[in-house]
Design an enzyme around this catalytic site. Structure first.
Site, PDB file in Angstrom:
ATOM      1  N   TYR A 118       0.830  -1.214   0.000  1.00 25.52           N
ATOM      2  CA  TYR A 118       0.000   0.000   0.000  1.00 25.52           C
ATOM      3  C   TYR A 118       0.864   1.263   0.000  1.00 25.52           C
ATOM      4  O   TYR A 118       0.337   2.362  -0.156  1.00 25.52           O
ATOM      5  CB  TYR A 118      -0.937   0.049   1.222  1.00 25.52           C
ATOM      6  CG  TYR A 118      -1.836  -1.143   1.395  1.00 25.52           C
ATOM      7  CD1 TYR A 118      -1.991  -2.100   0.384  1.00 25.52           C
ATOM      8  CD2 TYR A 118      -2.540  -1.332   2.583  1.00 25.52           C
ATOM      9  CE1 TYR A 118      -2.817  -3.203   0.565  1.00 25.52           C
ATOM     10  CE2 TYR A 118      -3.371  -2.428   2.764  1.00 25.52           C
ATOM     11  CZ  TYR A 118      -3.501  -3.362   1.755  1.00 25.52           C
ATOM     12  OH  TYR A 118      -4.315  -4.445   1.950  1.00 25.52           O
TER      13      TYR A 118
ATOM     14  N   GLY B  46     -17.642  -4.076  -0.413  1.00 25.81           N
ATOM     15  CA  GLY B  46     -17.617  -4.034  -1.872  1.00 25.81           C
ATOM     16  C   GLY B  46     -16.491  -3.195  -2.434  1.00 25.81           C
ATOM     17  O   GLY B  46     -16.562  -2.752  -3.576  1.00 25.81           O
TER      18      GLY B  46
END
Length: 322
Positions: free
Chosen positions: A55, A220
């Site tokens: 990340y 999601g």
């Protein structure tokens, strides 16, 4: 605000707070914004922070943790910090240096959980996605079981309290669990998991082996353009989910998180907004009825927002089976 008191007990005796804060950020979001988000998350009560080498944000997360410790908002021992070993560092001799680097960036003496990001070893070097002239991924032949032994050593050295995996399928988990001389089994398998992909088989398998299933993409995903097909369905707009949210007078996000928590999954919720962060912590304040759970089970379509297509040609590509 001492929230998120609920915890899932891991196989090695340590506890994982039952809701985590995810720190992945899309390219278009500046690092300062991710640091501010982590800072807010700790301030509103998150104690479980999930990050990763990949990340490119560990330093900022470290600053957020330190500023909260210095301000007396949290103690180090109240925090549960996860980071991940990237696939180009699977050669056993690279594992400890990677872990030490991550701890230095996070400004921590140890991390609470260190996990293999994918079961897909790639060629070591400066490039995180090493490609040949044809644009094909350069693979590494190292067996991730050898990588696992190096993770075990780092646990013995006190650099990490718990070790686990991410994006492993059942067969790959079996290979570690059946490894001769296994010292510590993975405490968790972190995978994409939400109402559209509820991972029921993998979850049952993990429970049978006392492995915690941690869910990324629980809401999601943030639909980041670089990885997620923009035509994929918007989970939080699902009519059934929204209907359930109305009936229970909660937000669709809370219903989606509660569905996971109630099945014994540890979801990671990601947000850049304080109001959403606070709201997501309410997941422990209510329950869904067995009928509600059944209806939500019916939304499963084994759909992946993050199919990791860039690994599709790798012999260890995990998603061609459950």
């Amino acid at each position: 605000x001492x929230x998120x008191x609920x915890x899932x007990x891991x196989x090695d005796g340590h506890c994982i707070p039952a809701l985590g804060f995810g720190t992945y950020k899309p390219i278009e979001v500046p690092k300062s914004k991710a640091m501010e988000a982590a800072n807010l998350a700790i301030g509103v009560g998150y104690r479980h922070i999930d990050t990763a080498y990949a990340y490119q944000i560990e330093e900022e997360i470290g600053q957020a943790i330190q500023s909260n410790i210095k301000a007396g908002i949290v103690k180090r021992e109240d925090m549960f910090i996860t980071t991940k070993l990237w696939c180009t560092c699977f050669q056993p001799e690279l594992v400890r240096p990677s872990l030490e680097k991550x701890x230095x960036k996070l400004q921590l003496e140890h991390v609470d959980l260190f996990i293999m990001h994918y079961p897909v070893p790639m060629k070591a070097g400066d490039n995180d996605f090493p490609l040949d002239e044809q644009g094909k991924l350069l693979l590494d032949t190292v067996d991730f079981c050898a990588t696992w032994e190096a993770l075990e050593k780092x646990x013995d050295a006190g650099l990490v309290k718990s070790i686990g995996v991410s994006n492993f399928n059942m067969r790959q988990l079996e290979r570690i669990l059946n490894k001769p001389g296994l010292k510590y089994k993975p405490v968790c398998n972190q995978v994409e998991c939400h109402v559209y992909n509820n991972q029921s088989k993998l979850l049952d398998y993990c429970k049978s082996k006392d492995i915690v299933l941690v869910a990324f993409g629980a809401l999601g995903t943030q639909r980041y353009k670089e990885w997620v097909d923009q035509d994929s369905p918007v989970l939080l707009n699902d009519p059934v989910l929204c209907g359930g949210a109305k009936x229970x007078x909660r937000s669709p996000a809370l219903i989606a998180l509660r569905y996971l928590v109630q099945r014994g999954v540890v979801p990671l919720a990601q947000s850049f907004y304080e109001s959403e962060m606070k709201e997501n912590l309410q997941v422990f304040e209510f329950q869904l009825s067995p009928e509600d759970m059944k209806i939500l089970d019916g939304l499963n379509k084994n759909f992946r927002y993050l199919p990791a297509q860039f690994f599709a040609d790798h012999p260890e590509y995990p998603f061609s089976e459950e």
